[in-house]
Design a protein around this motif. Structure first.
Motif, mmCIF file in Angstrom:
data_model
loop_
_atom_site.group_PDB
_atom_site.id
_atom_site.type_symbol
_atom_site.label_atom_id
_atom_site.label_comp_id
_atom_site.label_asym_id
_atom_site.label_seq_id
_atom_site.Cartn_x
_atom_site.Cartn_y
_atom_site.Cartn_z
ATOM 1 N N ALA A 39 -5.531 -47.235 -57.085
ATOM 2 C CA ALA A 39 -5.004 -45.956 -56.240
ATOM 3 C C ALA A 39 -6.006 -45.362 -55.579
ATOM 4 O O ALA A 39 -7.262 -45.788 -56.298
ATOM 5 C CB ALA A 39 -4.499 -45.474 -57.877
ATOM 6 N N PRO A 40 -5.574 -44.553 -54.710
ATOM 7 C CA PRO A 40 -6.310 -43.519 -54.498
ATOM 8 C C PRO A 40 -7.388 -42.634 -55.374
ATOM 9 O O PRO A 40 -7.085 -42.345 -56.085
ATOM 10 C CB PRO A 40 -6.014 -43.278 -53.749
ATOM 11 N N PHE A 41 -8.786 -42.030 -55.030
ATOM 12 C CA PHE A 41 -9.090 -41.352 -56.139
ATOM 13 C C PHE A 41 -8.235 -39.923 -56.002
ATOM 14 O O PHE A 41 -7.858 -39.652 -54.500
ATOM 15 C CB PHE A 41 -10.499 -40.661 -54.988
ATOM 16 N N PRO A 42 -8.174 -38.714 -57.002
ATOM 17 C CA PRO A 42 -7.810 -37.573 -57.036
ATOM 18 C C PRO A 42 -8.511 -36.647 -55.751
ATOM 19 O O PRO A 42 -9.265 -37.137 -55.220
ATOM 20 C CB PRO A 42 -8.170 -37.410 -58.053
ATOM 21 N N ALA A 43 -7.153 -35.993 -55.059
ATOM 22 C CA ALA A 43 -7.196 -35.198 -54.239
ATOM 23 C C ALA A 43 -8.689 -34.171 -54.409
ATOM 24 O O ALA A 43 -8.191 -33.406 -56.359
ATOM 25 C CB ALA A 43 -6.991 -34.510 -53.713
ATOM 26 N N PRO A 44 -9.805 -33.333 -54.141
ATOM 27 C CA PRO A 44 -11.316 -32.952 -54.667
ATOM 28 C C PRO A 44 -11.031 -31.156 -54.635
ATOM 29 O O PRO A 44 -10.084 -30.928 -53.271
ATOM 30 C CB PRO A 44 -12.217 -33.386 -54.198
ATOM 31 N N GLU A 45 -11.254 -30.766 -55.611
ATOM 32 C CA GLU A 45 -11.423 -29.235 -55.236
ATOM 33 C C GLU A 45 -12.474 -29.368 -53.589
ATOM 34 O O GLU A 45 -12.848 -30.603 -53.233
ATOM 35 C CB GLU A 45 -11.872 -28.599 -56.206
ATOM 36 N N LYS A 46 -12.101 -28.123 -52.916
ATOM 37 C CA LYS A 46 -12.937 -27.516 -52.346
ATOM 38 C C LYS A 46 -13.946 -27.683 -52.619
ATOM 39 O O LYS A 46 -14.795 -26.989 -53.404
ATOM 40 C CB LYS A 46 -12.435 -26.229 -50.851
ATOM 41 N N ALA A 47 -15.189 -28.642 -51.434
ATOM 42 C CA ALA A 47 -16.000 -28.969 -51.667
ATOM 43 C C ALA A 47 -17.165 -27.259 -51.467
ATOM 44 O O ALA A 47 -16.725 -26.486 -50.812
ATOM 45 C CB ALA A 47 -17.291 -29.291 -51.373
ATOM 46 N N ALA A 48 -18.485 -27.435 -52.563
ATOM 47 C CA ALA A 48 -18.949 -26.098 -52.295
ATOM 48 C C ALA A 48 -19.691 -25.796 -51.185
ATOM 49 O O ALA A 48 -20.138 -26.461 -50.595
ATOM 50 C CB ALA A 48 -19.399 -25.556 -53.573
ATOM 51 N N THR A 49 -19.371 -24.435 -50.829
ATOM 52 C CA THR A 49 -20.415 -24.894 -49.203
ATOM 53 C C THR A 49 -22.506 -24.282 -49.401
ATOM 54 O O THR A 49 -22.741 -24.577 -48.332
ATOM 55 C CB THR A 49 -19.913 -23.879 -47.954
ATOM 56 N N ASP A 50 -22.360 -23.653 -50.578
ATOM 57 C CA ASP A 50 -23.798 -23.522 -50.899
ATOM 58 C C ASP A 50 -23.953 -23.525 -51.802
ATOM 59 O O ASP A 50 -23.510 -24.334 -53.027
ATOM 60 C CB ASP A 50 -23.779 -21.770 -50.205
ATOM 61 N N GLY A 51 -25.645 -23.831 -51.920
ATOM 62 C CA GLY A 51 -25.510 -24.920 -53.448
ATOM 63 C C GLY A 51 -25.921 -26.379 -54.107
ATOM 64 O O GLY A 51 -24.677 -26.878 -52.501
ATOM 65 N N PRO A 52 -26.520 -27.101 -54.368
ATOM 66 C CA PRO A 52 -26.461 -28.634 -54.717
ATOM 67 C C PRO A 52 -24.572 -28.243 -55.070
ATOM 68 O O PRO A 52 -24.254 -28.108 -55.641
ATOM 69 C CB PRO A 52 -26.854 -28.890 -55.440
ATOM 70 N N VAL A 53 -24.572 -30.100 -54.570
ATOM 71 C CA VAL A 53 -23.106 -31.152 -55.257
ATOM 72 C C VAL A 53 -23.760 -32.590 -55.133
ATOM 73 O O VAL A 53 -24.915 -32.536 -54.445
ATOM 74 C CB VAL A 53 -22.519 -31.234 -53.406
ATOM 75 N N TYR A 54 -23.346 -33.150 -56.393
ATOM 76 C CA TYR A 54 -23.861 -33.919 -56.801
ATOM 77 C C TYR A 54 -22.932 -35.100 -56.486
ATOM 78 O O TYR A 54 -21.616 -35.011 -57.021
ATOM 79 C CB TYR A 54 -23.994 -34.064 -57.802
ATOM 80 N N SER A 55 -23.657 -36.440 -56.466
ATOM 81 C CA SER A 55 -22.633 -37.418 -56.057
ATOM 82 C C SER A 55 -22.399 -38.360 -57.301
ATOM 83 O O SER A 55 -22.827 -38.336 -59.155
ATOM 84 C CB SER A 55 -23.840 -39.033 -55.258
ATOM 85 N N PRO A 56 -21.237 -38.330 -58.529
ATOM 86 C CA PRO A 56 -20.703 -39.455 -59.089
ATOM 87 C C PRO A 56 -21.331 -40.473 -59.691
ATOM 88 O O PRO A 56 -21.857 -41.872 -59.883
ATOM 89 C CB PRO A 56 -19.422 -39.781 -59.260
ATOM 90 N N MET A 57 -22.630 -41.067 -58.447
ATOM 91 C CA MET A 57 -22.772 -42.506 -58.620
ATOM 92 C C MET A 57 -24.600 -41.725 -59.614
ATOM 93 O O MET A 57 -25.035 -41.030 -58.962
ATOM 94 C CB MET A 57 -23.240 -42.749 -57.365
ATOM 95 N N LEU A 58 -24.500 -43.398 -60.292
ATOM 96 C CA LEU A 58 -25.099 -42.526 -61.928
ATOM 97 C C LEU A 58 -27.162 -42.521 -60.951
ATOM 98 O O LEU A 58 -27.875 -41.422 -61.487
ATOM 99 C CB LEU A 58 -25.552 -43.730 -62.896
#
Length: 380
Positions: free
Chosen positions: A268-287
């Motif tokens: 199955a595909p990934f679930p549709a995410p919420e809109k990513a933040a435009t400021d501040g850090p974002v993190y990968s689910p890769m450990l």
């Protein structure tokens, strides 16, 4: 920090699908617009939300008619294997379904492998059985294996290095770089830089090529950015295979996260995410990347024109069912815009890392374009 169970879901999402109208579908696509169940006798409607999100109804996707017979069989076998727990079970560090590919490659492409260290980093050093060709005596390739920064040493190292060393008549050094769960970014970049720095004592930078598939393709771009930050010269050419250099916020990103999962990986595909933040850090689910901003240019060079514009000639290889397709295409478009010499090869009807199986003619075609690319650019 993400839990290890979260990372496992990202590396190989559970093989669960919603059955709707006899096909693979998201739950939302089992309904018509307005929420009413689809009439079995009607063609399900495509639902489009105001922001452009599309709910795709269940559909049947046959094997591409453009694939060779061997390629068609390879795709069917791959999809079936991904539904079998035994096929992905590790045996002596090698996923079971990859063992046959390794054995077959050793038959077709004889090499001499030396298990050694360079700059204190464990590597496999490959050379063609008949020796390095005269024109490649002053050239070398560095391979960075795939495996989601978690696994696939030595299997992916073998599968990515053996055919290129044999067909190219060239030395290939595959790096056993540090991975999760025990290590975090930038451990792998540091290891690649150490090996690269040592090889620079023997080879001029323009005679060194670097390439890898999947996580190794990502790491290839990351390594070039790392070299820039630490005043190491750029290599002569690089190959970003089964990957791209865009931020790995969820999967490899883009449309391919949703359009390729079922037809390329039988999941199955990934679930549709919420809109990513435009400021501040974002993190990968890769450990391995869970503690660094996924938009950092040292992780995702496409986020910096300054970094990306200094890339050496770059070859990108993907496939229409590869879940990295969007990231690969986007990376290529960014390189083109910045004037970097680059080429993109997309194999029709195939999937992530398709060329690990050496028998389909599409795999041999991929090997040939890799060998030709480095032959044309190293030392130029």
């Amino acid at each position: 920090m993400r839990s290890f169970s979260t990372i496992r879901r990202w590396v190989r999402p559970v093989l669960h699908v919603v059955l709707c109208a006899g096909g693979l579908a998201l739950a939302a696509s089992c309904q018509q617009e307005g929420g009413a169940p689809a009439d079995p006798g009607e063609t399900p409607a495509v639902v489009v939300e105001p922001d452009g999100t599309v709910h795709v109804p269940a559909m049947t996707v046959p094997v591409s008619e453009f694939l060779s017979p061997e390629g068609q069989t390879h795709l069917a076998d791959h999809l079936y294997a991904n539904r079998q727990a035994e096929s992905v079970k590790l045996v002596d560090g090698v996923p079971a379904y990859l063992r046959g590919y390794m054995d077959r490659q050793s038959e077709l492409y004889p090499v001499v492998k030396t298990d050694t260290e360079i700059a204190g980093i464990h590597v496999f050093d490959y050379a063609p059985e008949e020796g390095v060709s005269a024109e490649n005596k002053r050239r070398v390739l560095i391979n960075l294996h795939g495996g989601a920064f978690l696994t696939c040493w030595p299997a992916c190292a073998e599968l990515e290095s053996v055919p290129i060393a044999a067909l190219g008549g060239i030395r290939v050094v595959s790096v056993d770089y540090r991975q999760g769960p025990d290590h975090r970014f930038p451990a792998a970049s540091e290891d690649v830089a150490a090996v690269y720095g040592e090889l620079l004592k023997t080879y001029p930078p323009e005679n060194i090529g670097i390439y890898g598939c999947s996580a190794g393709g990502m790491l290839t771009g990351m390594a070039v950015a790392w070299f820039q930050k630490h005043d190491l010269p750029a290599p002569g050419a690089i190959g970003i295979y089964c990957a791209g250099s865009a931020p790995p916020v969820m999967g490899f990103g883009g449309d391919a996260n949703y359009t390729t999962a079922a037809i390329g990986e039988a999941r199955a595909p990934f679930p549709a995410p919420e809109k990513a933040a435009t400021d501040g850090p974002v993190y990968s689910p890769m450990l391995y990347l869970s503690e660094v901003d996924a938009r950092d240019p040292l992780v995702a060079p496409t986020t910096s024109d300054e970094v990306l514009s200094k890339f050496p000639p770059t070859q990108i290889i993907t496939a229409t069912r590869g879940f990295e397709l969007s990231s690969a295409v986007y990376t290529h478009s960014r390189l083109v815009k910045l004037g970097v010499e680059t080429e993109l090869h997309v194999w029709e009807g195939l999937f992530h890392g398709f060329f690990y199986n050496p028998d389909p003619p599409e795999s041999r075609d991929a090997y040939n374009v890799m060998v030709k690319f480095f032959d044309e650019h190293l030392g130029k």
